[in-house]
Design an enzyme around this catalytic site. Structure first.
Site, mmCIF file in Angstrom:
data_model
loop_
_atom_site.group_PDB
_atom_site.id
_atom_site.type_symbol
_atom_site.label_atom_id
_atom_site.label_comp_id
_atom_site.label_asym_id
_atom_site.label_seq_id
_atom_site.Cartn_x
_atom_site.Cartn_y
_atom_site.Cartn_z
ATOM 1 N N GLU A 139 -9.254 -6.799 -17.504
ATOM 2 C CA GLU A 139 -9.256 -8.021 -16.701
ATOM 3 C C GLU A 139 -10.691 -8.523 -16.493
ATOM 4 O O GLU A 139 -11.579 -7.722 -16.193
ATOM 5 C CB GLU A 139 -8.595 -7.759 -15.345
ATOM 6 C CG GLU A 139 -8.344 -9.022 -14.564
ATOM 7 C CD GLU A 139 -7.563 -8.777 -13.283
ATOM 8 O OE1 GLU A 139 -6.780 -9.645 -12.880
ATOM 9 O OE2 GLU A 139 -7.732 -7.698 -12.679
ATOM 10 N N GLY A 283 -11.625 -0.737 -8.139
ATOM 11 C CA GLY A 283 -10.876 0.274 -7.407
ATOM 12 C C GLY A 283 -9.670 0.724 -8.207
ATOM 13 O O GLY A 283 -9.344 1.902 -8.249
ATOM 14 N N ALA A 284 -9.018 -0.238 -8.865
ATOM 15 C CA ALA A 284 -7.837 0.070 -9.684
ATOM 16 C C ALA A 284 -7.460 -1.183 -10.455
ATOM 17 O O ALA A 284 -7.968 -2.278 -10.208
ATOM 18 C CB ALA A 284 -6.670 0.533 -8.808
ATOM 19 N N MET A 285 -6.529 -1.001 -11.418
ATOM 20 C CA MET A 285 -6.038 -2.122 -12.221
ATOM 21 C C MET A 285 -4.562 -1.932 -12.499
ATOM 22 O O MET A 285 -4.125 -0.845 -12.873
ATOM 23 C CB MET A 285 -6.817 -2.217 -13.538
ATOM 24 C CG MET A 285 -6.397 -3.371 -14.417
ATOM 25 S SD MET A 285 -6.690 -4.966 -13.626
ATOM 26 C CE MET A 285 -5.509 -5.971 -14.502
ATOM 27 N N HIS A 317 -1.196 -1.590 -3.353
ATOM 28 C CA HIS A 317 -1.675 -2.877 -3.862
ATOM 29 C C HIS A 317 -1.320 -3.016 -5.344
ATOM 30 O O HIS A 317 -0.771 -4.040 -5.770
ATOM 31 C CB HIS A 317 -3.189 -2.959 -3.652
ATOM 32 C CG HIS A 317 -3.858 -4.161 -4.233
ATOM 33 N ND1 HIS A 317 -4.452 -5.128 -3.469
ATOM 34 C CD2 HIS A 317 -4.052 -4.556 -5.523
ATOM 35 C CE1 HIS A 317 -4.966 -6.065 -4.249
ATOM 36 N NE2 HIS A 317 -4.744 -5.734 -5.507
ATOM 37 N N GLU A 318 -1.651 -1.983 -6.120
ATOM 38 C CA GLU A 318 -1.371 -2.060 -7.567
ATOM 39 C C GLU A 318 0.133 -2.072 -7.843
ATOM 40 O O GLU A 318 0.586 -2.735 -8.782
ATOM 41 C CB GLU A 318 -2.038 -0.887 -8.292
ATOM 42 C CG GLU A 318 -3.544 -0.781 -8.083
ATOM 43 C CD GLU A 318 -4.287 -2.085 -8.329
ATOM 44 O OE1 GLU A 318 -3.915 -2.821 -9.272
ATOM 45 O OE2 GLU A 318 -5.240 -2.369 -7.582
ATOM 46 N N GLU A 340 -3.489 -11.631 -6.462
ATOM 47 C CA GLU A 340 -4.374 -10.760 -5.687
ATOM 48 C C GLU A 340 -4.144 -10.876 -4.179
ATOM 49 O O GLU A 340 -4.145 -9.880 -3.459
ATOM 50 C CB GLU A 340 -5.833 -11.041 -6.036
ATOM 51 C CG GLU A 340 -6.205 -10.683 -7.462
ATOM 52 C CD GLU A 340 -5.939 -9.225 -7.830
ATOM 53 O OE1 GLU A 340 -5.697 -8.394 -6.929
ATOM 54 O OE2 GLU A 340 -5.962 -8.920 -9.030
#
Length: 882
Positions: A139, A283-285, A317-318, A340
């Site tokens: 991303e 933080g993460a994807m 969140h992910e 997001e």
């Protein structure tokens, strides 16, 4: 809109109009991606073989494919090789003579580069055991660094990945493996099942000797069928002893239960892997079926409840993205917020309701909203629905507005339309737009149908404006001090349009009375503020409360300008506010007052030292101790710092023995002391941490505290030969990536001109004597360089301004951003007037002289200059408030 296909170089920065033209003309049916990673363990190998076959229909005879490559060996268009010298131009492959009456098949064979920047396919060699690990991060537009594709979110297709690597490696992608073949040369090839239609930026590859823990989630669907989801959690083999894989799998299962119930749409991606990877930029994807996380969430040192909560929040969140973002995706990056903001809001909601964490919304108020408030007061602020003309702009739009402000606004939206209507809108949105792309209008239609309210006015007020609204309570009293009239007002100016900020708010206002040191809520009212002000009748007829708190439940996005009595009450009695959410709201608004130079930083430091130790929420306590260090180092007048820093060190040293040994508060306090000690205070505490264990403070010296202590020693100029030898011995005994990067920071932190010279050159070139730096090694060196007085670092400022444009033009976005932010002369001592500060003047001059510089570069510099100006203004206010 593009009328004809323009061919130019450089062309990595895809424009919105080009993407729209391509989306109008291309229908992408499928993609086959073959990657041969067998040479990854040979670090001299710079690239790997990448073969992609794209099947698509085209409404015109020409188009272009994106591929950032080392080389292109062959391009076959419908079986015929084309002239590469005419087709391959920079990062694009231009195609002519396409079929318009039948699908086209294009196969691109080339070599893609291994990455050290965290973009594309990142390669990491574990310093502990020498093993090689690979993972991808795409991303917003880095898939083209690995395989040829149409790199834009609204051209979705089905991907099938085939991966070749060493036979002992774990090879994975978005979908389960359906075939595995072992070869005689010690390698294997795995083929994954095709994905449902997804965008290129959420495809993913994982390769290496990862430690894998597995589980299974079984979901009962409304029709009685069972949905079985295979789970996996992975990390580097050398981290396996620290990895709490079962906890990750349990959180994953809890989240899947929660989101299935909330969204009423079955998880559509087959398996669910959570991979914790090194040197991760994010933080993460949310790659569907293969979510990647920073391995900082594999805790090798004591982790506070706040750290576990943050990890849980990231995981949720992910997972929210599996629906918001992956199943339904924005058409272009203007609507990045569509995924997001939703993931930030709903991820926190899930962390609060589906896990055992009890302070998720408190931490959100203290940390995430604080991020939003800072970003929204920058000169680069923008509406939540942003104008994103190209990929460079998209790359920088992953900010506090898109994430945290958007999430705060969605929390207000749920209060505005009702939680049930919000849920129903999401459900219908997924059912209608599954596997497709949407814009703001699509979600507004879903909200209007579910709530029966006209959402256009709400969207215009909240999503298409900029700036932070402020709330203020004013009142009148009679001779006996009884309130006769009271109102809540909102005010502020949109920094983009210059118009007043007037937004609809549904929020509560609380009245508190001080009783025996405790602030007790003695009145409360929910109000709907839709114009500039609304009456607060519940206060009328009563004495003025000790504290009047707008946004008492943190329902809306706004900062508070306290009336004089309320501010005084808070600064003197914050420990008396026992309810965590309003307490976090108060701390956040006071912190903004410091940053806005309306509250002197020394008063805030004194309040922190008097009251912060009573905060038991680990996440908020961590935020407050961070603010303590920042206040002293950046916002207090220079002549006041030494005394305040010494006082803070003494108070925090006392906290070490006051808090329970091994507790989160003690751990956070010890780590904070190491940051204060960089300026030379608390030397005896650092010596105790680095000396014979156990120490007199009953503090456990774990990996993080050990290395923080060595960095503090170095920055204070006390890393003598004996101490440096011990530091290197400690790194040699346990050569983790944390240790090696800490050594880089410590060595660069020494307050010696020659050391700073070497560190500056190393960061500027992103290389040292051993070769190219990785992303984390670069940042570790920059961090050490910045630990110096403004006078020590001043000689490097002219070189910085001369270098930044070449850096931005020759390095990737990730590297150039780390270099420029890392070397920016942002820590300045106010000497004389603000106008006389040379660093601030140099920033303004550079921006004026380089008006034609890339917008993305100017954004970095505008934000850095703004933060510097804020710190100087705060120092000036601190000085006049002595």
């Amino acid at each position: 809109m593009v009328d004809t296909l323009e061919r130019y170089a450089p062309n990595e920065n895809l424009r919105r109009d080009e993407a729209a033209w391509r989306a109008e003309n291309i229908t992408w049916h499928s993609a086959e991606v073959q990657l041969d990673l067998t040479n990854a363990t040979q670090f001299s190998a710079t690239s790997y073989t990448s073969v992609t076959t794209l099947n698509f229909s085209s409404a015109c005879t020409e188009t272009f494919i994106d591929f950032i490559h080392e080389s292109v060996e062959e391009v076959l268009v419908n079986g015929t090789a084309i002239d590469l010298s005419a087709a391959v131009l920079d990062s694009r492959i231009y195609l002519d003579n396409l079929l318009t009456d039948a699908p086209n098949t294009v196969t691109v064979t080339g070599h893609a580069l291994y990455s050290r920047s965290g973009e594309g396919l990142h390669r990491f060699v574990d310093p502990q055991d020498g093993e090689t690990y690979l993972y991808t991060q795409f991303e917003p537009s880095e898939a083209r660094r690995v395989f040829a594709c149409f790199e834009q979110p609204d051209l979705k297709t089905s991907y099938r990945f085939t991966l070749t690597g060493p036979s002992g490696w774990h090879l994975a992608s978005n979908q389960p493996i359906v075939d595995e073949v072992f070869h005689d040369n010690g390698t294997k090839t795995v083929t994954c099942s095709p994905t449902p239609p997804i965008s290129s930026y959420i495809t993913a590859v994982l390769a290496g000797p990862y430690h894998v823990e597995r589980g299974e989630h079984i979901q009962e669907l409304p029709d009685g069928e069972q949905l079985v989801i295979e789970l996996a959690a992975t990390c580097r083999a050398s981290l396996a002893e620290h990895f709490d894989g079962p906890e990750i799998l349990d959180l994953t299962s809890r989240g899947l239960n929660y989101f299935h119930e909330l969204f009423d749409y079955p998880y559509p991606w087959g398996k669910y892997d959570s991979a914790f990877v090194p040197e991760y930029n994010l933080g993460a994807m949310e790659n569907p079926g293969l979510v990647t996380f920073t391995e900082r969430y594999v805790f090798t040192s004591h982790a506070t409840e706040g750290q576990y909560e943050q990890r849980g929040n990231t995981l949720m969140h992910e997972m929210a993205h599996m629906w918001f973002g992956d199943l339904v995706t924005m058409k272009w990056w203007d609507d990045l917020w569509l995924k997001e903001s939703f993931a930030d809001y709903i991820g926190t909601l899930a962390n609060d309701e589906a896990t055992d964490f009890t302070t998720a919304w408190t931490t959100f108020a203290a940390r995430r909203k604080a991020w939003a408030y800072v970003a929204d007061q920058m000169p680069t602020t923008h509406p939540i629905v942003a104008d994103i003309p190209d990929l460079l702009a998209a790359d920088q739009n992953f900010d506090g507005i898109t994430y945290a402000k958007g999430a705060s606004v969605l929390k207000q939206l749920a209060a505005f339309v009702g939680a049930d209507a919000f849920r129903d809108a999401a459900r219908s949105y997924f059912r209608k737009h599954a596997y497709s792309n949407t814009s703001l209008e699509d979600f507004l239609q879903a909200l209007e149908t579910a709530s029966g309210r006209d959402m256009r006015q709400w969207a215009d007020a909240w999503l298409k404006t900029s700036g932070v609204p402020k709330l203020k309570v004013t009142y009148s009293t009679d001779d006996q001090g009884i309130i006769t009239q009271a109102q809540l007002s909102q005010f502020g100016t949109d920094p983009v349009t210059g118009q007043p900020i007037v937004r609809p708010h549904v929020l509560s206002v609380g009245a508190y009375t001080l009783r025996d040191g405790q602030l007790v809520r003695t009145g409360s009212s929910q109000v709907e503020l839709v114009t500039e002000s609304v009456a607060l009748d519940f206060l009328v007829g009563h004495k003025v409360p000790d504290l009047i708190l707008p946004n008492d439940g943190d329902e809306t996005y706004a900062l508070i300008e306290f009336d004089p009595m309320s501010r005084t009450t808070l600064l003197e009695n914050l420990s008396g506010l026992s309810d965590s959410l309003p307490r976090a709201t108060c701390w956040a608004s006071l912190w903004d007052a410091v940053r806005s130079a309306t509250l002197d930083a020394q008063s805030y430091v004194e309040a922190l030292l008097a009251h912060a130790h009573t905060v038991t929420d680990a996440g908020v306590f961590g935020v407050l101790t961070d603010q303590l260090v920042t206040s002293i180092s950046k916002y207090v007048a220079p002549e006041l710092r030494a005394e305040l820093r010494s006082s803070a060190a003494d108070v925090l040293t006392g906290w070490l023995t006051k808090f329970e040994p091994g507790s989160d508060q003690q751990t956070t306090t010890a780590r904070t002391l190491t940051r204060l000690a960089r300026a030379g205070v608390a030397g005896e505490v650092i010596e105790a941490f680095l000396g014979q264990q156990p120490n007199e403070y009953q503090v456990t010296v774990d990996e993080q505290l050990l290395w923080n202590s060595y960095i503090a020693l170095a920055a204070a100029g006390k890393l003598d030969t004996e101490a440096e030898t011990k530091m290197h011995e400690a790194a040699k005994q346990n050569p983790t990536s944390i240790a090696l990067n800490a050594v880089r920071t410590a060595l660069a932190a020494r307050p010696i001109p020659e050391v700073k010279e070497n560190a500056f050159d190393t960061v500027l070139m992103a290389r040292d004597e051993k070769g190219e730096l990785s992303n984390d090694a670069l940042s570790a060196t920059a961090l050490g360089f910045a630990m110096g007085s403004s006078s020590l670092l001043a000689p490097f400022e002219p070189r910085f301004w001369a270098a930044i444009l070449p850096v931005f033009e020759t390095m990737s976005m990730e590297f150039s951003t780390r270099v420029i932010e890392g070397l920016y002369p942002g820590h300045q001592d106010l000497d004389g007037s603000i106008e006389q500060n040379q660093a601030l003047a140099a920033a303004s001059a550079w921006l004026e002289e380089n008006a034609q510089a890339p917008t993305a570069l100017k954004r970095i510099l505008l934000e850095e200059r703004d933060e510097l100006e804020r710190s100087l203004n705060a120092q000036a206010f601190s000085r006049t408030s002595r």
